[in-house]
Design a protein around this motif. Structure first.
Motif, PDB file in Angstrom:
ATOM      1  N   TYR A   1      -3.342  -0.442   1.174  1.00  0.00           N
ATOM      2  CA  TYR A   1      -4.225   0.676   1.503  1.00  0.00           C
ATOM      3  C   TYR A   1      -5.165   0.301   2.643  1.00  0.00           C
TER       4      TYR A   1
ATOM      5  N   PHE B   1     -10.743   7.129   1.975  1.00  0.00           N
ATOM      6  CA  PHE B   1      -9.338   6.744   1.969  1.00  0.00           C
ATOM      7  C   PHE B   1      -8.683   7.151   3.290  1.00  0.00           C
TER       8      PHE B   1
ATOM      9  N   SER C   1      -2.055   5.071   2.205  1.00  0.00           N
ATOM     10  CA  SER C   1      -1.426   4.133   1.285  1.00  0.00           C
ATOM     11  C   SER C   1      -0.005   3.878   1.762  1.00  0.00           C
TER      12      SER C   1
ATOM     13  N   TYR D   1       3.784   1.891   0.715  1.00  0.00           N
ATOM     14  CA  TYR D   1       4.606   1.266  -0.322  1.00  0.00           C
ATOM     15  C   TYR D   1       6.051   1.288   0.125  1.00  0.00           C
TER      16      TYR D   1
ATOM     17  N   SER E   1       2.970   6.400   1.813  1.00  0.00           N
ATOM     18  CA  SER E   1       3.169   7.204   0.616  1.00  0.00           C
ATOM     19  C   SER E   1       2.148   8.334   0.512  1.00  0.00           C
ATOM     20  N   GLU E   2       1.016   8.152   1.140  1.00  0.00           N
ATOM     21  CA  GLU E   2      -0.029   9.161   1.087  1.00  0.00           C
ATOM     22  C   GLU E   2      -0.980   8.894   2.245  1.00  0.00           C
TER      23      GLU E   2
END
Lengths: 114, 114
Positions: free
Chosen positions: A33, A45, A48, A50, A55-56
């Motif tokens: 992150y 934020f 993220s 992965y 992923s986000e």
């Protein structure tokens, strides 16, 4: 005790320049992150990551931002053309596989855009 | 809108007295709840988390937190504060359907006086 490391600790750059912030997550972690904290504001934020893909991501993470895991250990955040408002503390974090596990944060890179 | 609120910018407490740092949230889906602490020029350090089960969770350095589902609160507590507990405390929530995105409160500065 394993820890997340970040380099450099402080980066000064001119507006419009590209910067790359580097992070070495904890070795057996699989989720990565980036967060940022503008001075005096809350931690936000950014993205993220992965399995070698995003992923986000947040609305902040626009086309000027990119992330990469170029090898088995580093995780980088690139800002292509920095703006004054990109000045902030950038934190990298990582966590292991379980969804509810806590994230471990690095000490941060303070980015100053002049 | 989903949010995490820490209503107090600063909490002042005398050493030896109980410490409470408040957090409420408005996030759907029974999120996971976390507390982190930040010391000057350092990254975020994990204190404790609520996943499920007992509403009182115990964490590092003698801290504990009480989850209240009806009030959607997750207050951090310590029975007897130390001067070394002076730091910035962040409440964070994570939706169970996310890839680990933490949404942070604005932070509460704790000042413990001798």
């Amino acid at each position: 005790e394993p820890e997340v490391t970040q380099t450099p600790s402080h980066q000064v750059t001119q507006m419009g320049q590209e910067v790359i912030l580097r992070c070495v997550p904890i070795s057996n972690h699989l989720y990565f992150y980036w967060y940022r904290q503008i001075l005096g504001q809350k931690v936000e934020f950014l993205v993220s990551f992965y399995n070698n893909e995003i992923s986000e991501k947040s609305e902040i993470f626009d086309d000027q931002f990119s992330v990469e895991r170029p090898d088995g250990s580093n995780f980088t955040l690139k800002i292509r053309s920095t703006k004054l408002e990109d000045s902030a503390m950038y934190f990298c974090a990582s966590k292991s596989t379980l969804s509810y596990n806590e994230q471990f944060f690095g000490p941060g890179t303070r980015l100053t855009v002049l | 809108a989903q949010s995490v609120a820490q209503p107090e910018d600063q909490v002042n407490v005398a050493e030896g007295n109980p410490l409470t740092v408040k957090c409420t949230y408005s996030v759907s889906g029974n999120p996971y709840l976390f507390w982190y602490v930040q010391y000057p020029n350092r990254g975020l350090q994990f204190l404790l988390k609520y996943i499920t089960g007992d509403n009182l969770v115990k964490g590092s350095y003698g801290f504990e937190a009480e989850f209240n589902k009806s009030q959607t609160s997750f207050h951090l507590k310590k029975p007897s504060a130390l001067v070394s507990d002076s730091a910035l405390y962040f409440c964070a929530v994570m939706r169970r359907d996310s890839w680990g995105k933490l949404q942070f409160g604005a932070g509460t500065q704790v000042v413990v006086t001798p």
